[in-house]
Design a protein around this motif. Structure first.
Motif, PDB file in Angstrom:
ATOM      1  N   SER A  77     -32.007 -42.895  51.838  1.00 32.31           N
ATOM      2  CA  SER A  77     -31.273 -41.750  52.373  1.00 32.31           C
ATOM      3  C   SER A  77     -30.250 -42.211  53.393  1.00 32.31           C
ATOM      4  N   ILE A  78     -29.234 -41.392  53.551  1.00 38.78           N
ATOM      5  CA  ILE A  78     -28.193 -41.652  54.547  1.00 38.78           C
ATOM      6  C   ILE A  78     -28.166 -40.463  55.497  1.00 38.78           C
ATOM      7  N   SER A  79     -28.179 -40.750  56.790  1.00 39.86           N
ATOM      8  CA  SER A  79     -28.097 -39.671  57.778  1.00 39.86           C
ATOM      9  C   SER A  79     -27.294 -40.144  58.980  1.00 39.86           C
ATOM     10  N   ARG A  80     -26.798 -39.169  59.715  1.00 46.19           N
ATOM     11  CA  ARG A  80     -26.009 -39.469  60.907  1.00 46.19           C
ATOM     12  C   ARG A  80     -26.945 -39.638  62.088  1.00 46.19           C
ATOM     13  N   THR A  81     -26.734 -40.671  62.881  1.00 47.14           N
ATOM     14  CA  THR A  81     -27.559 -40.895  64.066  1.00 47.14           C
ATOM     15  C   THR A  81     -26.961 -40.148  65.256  1.00 47.14           C
ATOM     16  N   TRP A  86     -24.005 -44.180  60.978  1.00 53.05           N
ATOM     17  CA  TRP A  86     -24.658 -43.745  59.754  1.00 53.05           C
ATOM     18  C   TRP A  86     -25.828 -44.674  59.458  1.00 53.05           C
ATOM     19  N   ARG A  89     -31.883 -45.352  55.241  1.00 54.61           N
ATOM     20  CA  ARG A  89     -33.333 -45.550  55.385  1.00 54.61           C
ATOM     21  C   ARG A  89     -33.955 -45.679  53.997  1.00 54.61           C
ATOM     22  N   SER A  98     -34.490 -49.569  57.938  1.00 53.39           N
ATOM     23  CA  SER A  98     -33.211 -48.880  58.111  1.00 53.39           C
ATOM     24  C   SER A  98     -32.143 -49.879  58.528  1.00 53.39           C
ATOM     25  N   THR A 100     -27.921 -49.523  60.137  1.00 53.57           N
ATOM     26  CA  THR A 100     -26.882 -48.592  60.563  1.00 53.57           C
ATOM     27  C   THR A 100     -25.493 -49.173  60.314  1.00 53.57           C
ATOM     28  N   ARG A 104     -19.520 -44.043  57.023  1.00 56.26           N
ATOM     29  CA  ARG A 104     -20.370 -43.510  55.961  1.00 56.26           C
ATOM     30  C   ARG A 104     -20.123 -44.257  54.642  1.00 56.26           C
ATOM     31  N   GLU A 108     -22.892 -45.855  52.203  1.00 55.52           N
ATOM     32  CA  GLU A 108     -23.036 -45.514  50.784  1.00 55.52           C
ATOM     33  C   GLU A 108     -22.971 -46.751  49.895  1.00 55.52           C
TER      34      GLU A 108
END
Length: 123
Positions: A77-81, A86, A89, A98, A100, A104, A108
């Motif tokens: 998964s990709i999420s914003r910290t 980005w 995980r 994970s 960072t 983005r 990806e």
């Protein structure tokens, strides 16, 4: 590449069993690995035959068989910290991992690379 017959493997075992050189020991060890893989192959073939018989008799659900044969698809998964970066995980060997990235697009690309490694068997 042709397969070796059981007789040929037995002949190799007999030839190299009594020789005390590193090469002969390596050959004997490899022949042991071949035997182990052959046993595992026969066991899996027997399991497939058993499951096919159970399926024909209606004793096994197709969904259960698919779970045995088809591996689960890898996911990341990709999420914003909170810092604006980005995070990618994923899980590997039972651990949550994970990494960072500032952008983005880089996250990806990394996720795509991870999924490619999973499909190729590297992870």
């Amino acid at each position: 590449m042709s397969a070796l017959s059981e007789e040929h493997l037995d002949e190799l075992r007999a030839t190299y069993a009594g020789i005390d050189s590193p090469e002969a020991k390596a050959i004997v060890a490899l022949l042991g690995e071949v035997d182990a893989m052959d046993d595992a192959l026969h066991a899996s073939e027997n399991e497939v035959e058993s499951l096919q018989a159970q399926l024909a008799e209606g004793r096994v659900e197709v969904a259960r068989l698919r779970g045995l044969v088809e591996p689960k698809a890898p996911s990341a998964s990709i999420s914003r910290t909170t810092s604006g970066k980005w995070a990618v995980r994923w899980r590997a060997d039972g651990k949550q991992l994970s990494r960072t990235f500032e952008r983005r697009a880089h996250a990806e690309m990394f996720r795509a690379e991870l999924c490619g490694r999973w499909r190729g068997g590297a992870l």
